[in-house]
Structure formats: C-alpha cells, structure tokens
Motif scaffolding. Structure first.
Motif, PDB file in Angstrom:
ATOM      1  N   GLN A   7       0.826  -1.206   0.000  1.00 11.11           N
ATOM      2  CA  GLN A   7       0.000   0.000   0.000  1.00 11.11           C
ATOM      3  C   GLN A   7       0.866   1.265   0.000  1.00 11.11           C
ATOM      4  O   GLN A   7       0.346   2.361   0.230  1.00 11.11           O
ATOM      5  CB  GLN A   7      -0.909   0.017   1.236  1.00 11.11           C
ATOM      6  N   GLY A   8       2.179   1.109  -0.235  1.00 13.76           N
ATOM      7  CA  GLY A   8       3.062   2.260  -0.163  1.00 13.76           C
ATOM      8  C   GLY A   8       3.336   2.636   1.284  1.00 13.76           C
ATOM      9  O   GLY A   8       3.109   1.844   2.200  1.00 13.76           O
ATOM     10  N   PRO A   9       3.819   3.862   1.531  1.00 11.31           N
ATOM     11  CA  PRO A   9       4.041   4.296   2.915  1.00 11.31           C
ATOM     12  C   PRO A   9       2.730   4.316   3.695  1.00 11.31           C
ATOM     13  O   PRO A   9       1.672   4.621   3.140  1.00 11.31           O
ATOM     14  CB  PRO A   9       4.614   5.717   2.750  1.00 11.31           C
ATOM     15  N   ASN A  10       2.811   4.002   4.963  1.00 12.70           N
ATOM     16  CA  ASN A  10       1.615   3.978   5.803  1.00 12.70           C
ATOM     17  C   ASN A  10       1.287   5.402   6.253  1.00 12.70           C
ATOM     18  O   ASN A  10       1.902   5.936   7.173  1.00 12.70           O
ATOM     19  CB  ASN A  10       1.840   3.074   7.022  1.00 12.70           C
ATOM     20  N   PHE A  11       0.311   5.997   5.592  1.00 19.26           N
ATOM     21  CA  PHE A  11      -0.133   7.342   5.932  1.00 19.26           C
ATOM     22  C   PHE A  11      -1.424   7.328   6.746  1.00 19.26           C
ATOM     23  O   PHE A  11      -2.142   8.322   6.806  1.00 19.26           O
ATOM     24  CB  PHE A  11      -0.326   8.176   4.668  1.00 19.26           C
ATOM     25  N   GLY A  12      -1.722   6.194   7.356  1.00 17.32           N
ATOM     26  CA  GLY A  12      -2.881   6.135   8.231  1.00 17.32           C
ATOM     27  C   GLY A  12      -4.067   5.406   7.626  1.00 17.32           C
ATOM     28  O   GLY A  12      -4.043   4.977   6.470  1.00 17.32           O
ATOM     29  N   PRO A  13      -5.139   5.271   8.418  1.00 15.29           N
ATOM     30  CA  PRO A  13      -6.301   4.457   8.020  1.00 15.29           C
ATOM     31  C   PRO A  13      -7.252   5.174   7.071  1.00 15.29           C
ATOM     32  O   PRO A  13      -8.441   5.338   7.353  1.00 15.29           O
ATOM     33  CB  PRO A  13      -6.966   4.164   9.366  1.00 15.29           C
ATOM     34  N   ARG A  14      -6.738   5.598   5.936  1.00 12.56           N
ATOM     35  CA  ARG A  14      -7.601   6.210   4.928  1.00 12.56           C
ATOM     36  C   ARG A  14      -8.517   5.144   4.328  1.00 12.56           C
ATOM     37  O   ARG A  14      -8.202   3.958   4.332  1.00 12.56           O
ATOM     38  CB  ARG A  14      -6.752   6.859   3.840  1.00 12.56           C
ATOM     39  N   ASP A  15      -9.630   5.591   3.788  1.00 11.83           N
ATOM     40  CA  ASP A  15     -10.641   4.644   3.304  1.00 11.83           C
ATOM     41  C   ASP A  15     -10.081   3.687   2.255  1.00 11.83           C
ATOM     42  O   ASP A  15     -10.355   2.478   2.294  1.00 11.83           O
ATOM     43  CB  ASP A  15     -11.836   5.406   2.725  1.00 11.83           C
ATOM     44  N   HIS A  16      -9.292   4.200   1.308  1.00 15.53           N
ATOM     45  CA  HIS A  16      -8.793   3.326   0.245  1.00 15.53           C
ATOM     46  C   HIS A  16      -7.757   2.337   0.779  1.00 15.53           C
ATOM     47  O   HIS A  16      -7.614   1.231   0.234  1.00 15.53           O
ATOM     48  CB  HIS A  16      -8.209   4.158  -0.903  1.00 15.53           C
ATOM     49  N   ILE A  17      -7.058   2.717   1.859  1.00  8.72           N
ATOM     50  CA  ILE A  17      -6.096   1.796   2.468  1.00  8.72           C
ATOM     51  C   ILE A  17      -6.830   0.644   3.153  1.00  8.72           C
ATOM     52  O   ILE A  17      -6.463  -0.532   2.993  1.00  8.72           O
ATOM     53  CB  ILE A  17      -5.205   2.533   3.481  1.00  8.72           C
ATOM     54  N   ILE A  18      -7.859   0.975   3.914  1.00  6.50           N
ATOM     55  CA  ILE A  18      -8.630  -0.066   4.601  1.00  6.50           C
ATOM     56  C   ILE A  18      -9.275  -1.004   3.586  1.00  6.50           C
ATOM     57  O   ILE A  18      -9.246  -2.235   3.752  1.00  6.50           O
ATOM     58  CB  ILE A  18      -9.700   0.566   5.509  1.00  6.50           C
ATOM     59  N   LYS A  19      -9.821  -0.440   2.517  1.00  2.51           N
ATOM     60  CA  LYS A  19     -10.420  -1.280   1.478  1.00  2.51           C
ATOM     61  C   LYS A  19      -9.368  -2.192   0.852  1.00  2.51           C
ATOM     62  O   LYS A  19      -9.617  -3.382   0.605  1.00  2.51           O
ATOM     63  CB  LYS A  19     -11.068  -0.424   0.392  1.00  2.51           C
ATOM     64  N   GLY A  20      -8.172  -1.635   0.611  1.00  2.00           N
ATOM     65  CA  GLY A  20      -7.108  -2.441   0.036  1.00  2.00           C
ATOM     66  C   GLY A  20      -6.694  -3.584   0.947  1.00  2.00           C
ATOM     67  O   GLY A  20      -6.402  -4.692   0.481  1.00  2.00           O
ATOM     68  N   LEU A  21      -6.684  -3.332   2.257  1.00  2.36           N
ATOM     69  CA  LEU A  21      -6.326  -4.379   3.211  1.00  2.36           C
ATOM     70  C   LEU A  21      -7.398  -5.460   3.280  1.00  2.36           C
ATOM     71  O   LEU A  21      -7.086  -6.656   3.366  1.00  2.36           O
ATOM     72  CB  LEU A  21      -6.097  -3.763   4.593  1.00  2.36           C
ATOM     73  N   VAL A  22      -8.649  -5.046   3.255  1.00  3.48           N
ATOM     74  CA  VAL A  22      -9.744  -6.021   3.252  1.00  3.48           C
ATOM     75  C   VAL A  22      -9.640  -6.922   2.023  1.00  3.48           C
ATOM     76  O   VAL A  22      -9.753  -8.155   2.116  1.00  3.48           O
ATOM     77  CB  VAL A  22     -11.106  -5.299   3.288  1.00  3.48           C
ATOM     78  N   ASP A  23      -9.397  -6.310   0.873  1.00  6.68           N
ATOM     79  CA  ASP A  23      -9.261  -7.088  -0.363  1.00  6.68           C
ATOM     80  C   ASP A  23      -8.044  -8.013  -0.299  1.00  6.68           C
ATOM     81  O   ASP A  23      -8.092  -9.150  -0.788  1.00  6.68           O
ATOM     82  CB  ASP A  23      -9.131  -6.148  -1.566  1.00  6.68           C
ATOM     83  N   LYS A  24      -6.965  -7.525   0.315  1.00  7.11           N
ATOM     84  CA  LYS A  24      -5.743  -8.328   0.413  1.00  7.11           C
ATOM     85  C   LYS A  24      -5.968  -9.559   1.284  1.00  7.11           C
ATOM     86  O   LYS A  24      -5.530 -10.667   0.946  1.00  7.11           O
ATOM     87  CB  LYS A  24      -4.621  -7.470   1.006  1.00  7.11           C
ATOM     88  N   VAL A  25      -6.646  -9.381   2.408  1.00  6.52           N
ATOM     89  CA  VAL A  25      -6.931 -10.513   3.290  1.00  6.52           C
ATOM     90  C   VAL A  25      -7.792 -11.540   2.565  1.00  6.52           C
ATOM     91  O   VAL A  25      -7.535 -12.754   2.632  1.00  6.52           O
ATOM     92  CB  VAL A  25      -7.621 -10.031   4.582  1.00  6.52           C
ATOM     93  N   ARG A  26      -8.803 -11.082   1.864  1.00  5.99           N
ATOM     94  CA  ARG A  26      -9.668 -12.002   1.125  1.00  5.99           C
ATOM     95  C   ARG A  26      -8.880 -12.759   0.065  1.00  5.99           C
ATOM     96  O   ARG A  26      -9.047 -13.974  -0.107  1.00  5.99           O
ATOM     97  CB  ARG A  26     -10.813 -11.222   0.481  1.00  5.99           C
ATOM     98  N   PHE A  27      -8.005 -12.042  -0.636  1.00  3.26           N
ATOM     99  CA  PHE A  27      -7.189 -12.672  -1.675  1.00  3.26           C
ATOM    100  C   PHE A  27      -6.279 -13.745  -1.082  1.00  3.26           C
ATOM    101  O   PHE A  27      -6.187 -14.860  -1.621  1.00  3.26           O
ATOM    102  CB  PHE A  27      -6.354 -11.607  -2.389  1.00  3.26           C
ATOM    103  N   LEU A  28      -5.608 -13.425   0.025  1.00  2.66           N
ATOM    104  CA  LEU A  28      -4.678 -14.378   0.631  1.00  2.66           C
ATOM    105  C   LEU A  28      -5.404 -15.612   1.163  1.00  2.66           C
ATOM    106  O   LEU A  28      -4.924 -16.741   1.007  1.00  2.66           O
ATOM    107  CB  LEU A  28      -3.895 -13.700   1.761  1.00  2.66           C
ATOM    108  N   GLN A  29      -6.564 -15.405   1.774  1.00  4.38           N
ATOM    109  CA  GLN A  29      -7.306 -16.559   2.280  1.00  4.38           C
ATOM    110  C   GLN A  29      -7.792 -17.441   1.132  1.00  4.38           C
ATOM    111  O   GLN A  29      -7.696 -18.674   1.198  1.00  4.38           O
ATOM    112  CB  GLN A  29      -8.491 -16.121   3.134  1.00  4.38           C
TER     113      GLN A  29
END
Length: 257
Positions: free
Chosen positions: A72-94
């Motif tokens: 997600q690049g540098p961690n600039f905090g819990p912005r909406d697109h970052i959280i969405k990207g993390l949710v998608d990443k977890v789903r992809f990995l599982q």
C-alpha cells in the motif's frame, strides 16, 4: 497520557544495534518454532513501507510461512482506500492459500491490524502487534503531529477510536517495551482476555521489527495450531529473562512515563 520522555526518545538510537543483531542472530533464529505455513500479512508503521518489514518477512518466509507485504506504499494512516485495500488483500490471501490469515502489525500497522480483525474476524487467524497504540489518545505518542500531517486526521477525530475500541475478536498478542521512545508503553497494552495477552521485551520502537527476541516471540505465537491458542509461556529460564510480564515493576518504570 504523556508521550515517552526526551530521554527515551533519544535512546531510540539503540535501534541500529537491533538491526545489526538481526544478521548476527540468524543462525539462532532459523531454529525458531515453525507452524503450518499459513499466510501472514505484515503491516508497517507510520510513514514506513514494505522495505521496513523486509527482515521480518524474510524471517517468516524462512520458517515456511506465506509472508506477504501490504503493498500500500508508505503507511499514511487508516484512509478509506487503504482499509479497502487491506480487506481485499486478506480475502485474496485466504482464497489463494485456503487458510485464515494472521496479521503482524508494527506500530500504527498493529492498530490497523487490530481494527481489521474486528471488521472481519471470520478471515483472521490471529493478530500480533509490535509497539502499537492500541488504547489511549494519539498525543500519548511522540509522532502525533506527523500523523496529523500525513494522514489528514486530527488527533481528536472520532474515527480514530475505531482503531482502539473493542475487545480483541481473535487471538491477539501485543509485544511492547517500556523503553519505547515513540509510543507510551501503556498505550500498547491490549485488553487482556482469554484470547489476548501482552509480552514485554527490551527493545526500541524503531528496532522491534528486527529485534531477535521479538522475532522469536512472533514465531512462537504463529506456530500455534489454529483453534488451539494458548498464552505465551515464560517459565523457562531463558524466556523469563527475555520476556516479561508488563504488570511487574522493574527499573525501566523509573524512566518510562
């Protein structure tokens, strides 16, 4: 809650020795507990990126885990697109590995991992945080102004409470240090329950992700079979020296806020 003292902040310079010790301890670290190779997503700290978590991911890969950067690049905090990207990443990995995903988060990354587990506990196996602000107020850190600058959040934004509210919904281990010069160590205390614990180590905030004792503790936690989580065992002689109960008084309490 006050931020760590100027003395503790200055002592963060010790981190260079922790990073150097990673290479020196590699032969010992290769004997760390191994698990079932399930996917592990590693989240970096404030303004840091995947380069900062390379030693940790290299270590986990050596143990057979499917260690993944957050991408997600540098961690600039819990912005909406970052959280969405993390949710998608977890789903992809599982979906890719057919197993629940463990999260290892350093500093702000740990707080975000905790919030992610609250949002999707059915996909998260466990959470391990390193010096993360899990409770309290952002002004209890020495970087709250930087956080405001890069994240777009004010320190009193109620949305930030989503990162620290609620009991852990999955097995959670907070690894923290009373000599942390960035985050007040009390902010890193997880609310202890039958599935949540705290482990105190001797470490800097900036060196935790390469500290051999921290890495061994992470390996120990991840190696537990799914559904059979137990609290960290400190009874052996060497473990009692390296890993402490943060509720016990020690000399570090004299300089920690």
């Amino acid at each position: 809650m006050k931020p760590p003292s100027p003395l503790l902040l200055a002592m963060e310079g010790r981190a260079m020795f922790e990073w150097a010790s990673f290479a020196l301890a590699w032969p010992w670290l290769k004997n760390a507990p191994r698990g079932d190779g399930h996917p592990v997503l590693v989240l970096p700290g404030l303004v840091a990126g995947d380069h900062s978590t390379w030693p940790l991911r290299r270590f986990l890969s050596q143990l057979g885990y499917a260690a993944s950067p957050w991408e997600q690049g540098p961690n600039f905090g819990p912005r909406d697109h970052i959280i969405k990207g993390l949710v998608d990443k977890v789903r992809f990995l599982q979906d890719k590995h057919g197993q629940k995903v463990s999260l290892v988060g350093w500093s702000l990354g740990g707080a975000m991992a905790n919030a992610l587990a609250l949002r999707m506990p059915d996909r998260i196996r466990q959470v391990v945080t390193l010096g993360s602000p899990l409770t309290g107020h952002p002004k209890g850190t020495n970087v709250w102004r930087i956080f405001e600058l890069v994240s777009g959040f004010r320190h009193d934004d109620p949305r930030l409470m989503e990162l620290v509210d609620g009991k852990p919904s999955v097995p959670t281990t907070s690894i923290m240090s009373k000599t942390d010069g960035i985050v007040n160590w009390r902010m890193s205390l997880a609310q202890e329950t039958r599935i949540a614990e705290n482990i105190e180590v001797s470490a800097t905030h900036l060196g935790m992700g390469a500290n051999p004792a921290v890495l061994w503790a992470i390996a120990d936690r991840l190696a537990q079979p799914e559904g059979k989580w137990k609290p960290f065992e400190r009874s052996s002689a060497w473990r009692s020296l390296l890993y402490r109960d943060p509720h016990e008084f020690r000399l570090a309490d004299l300089i920690a806020p």
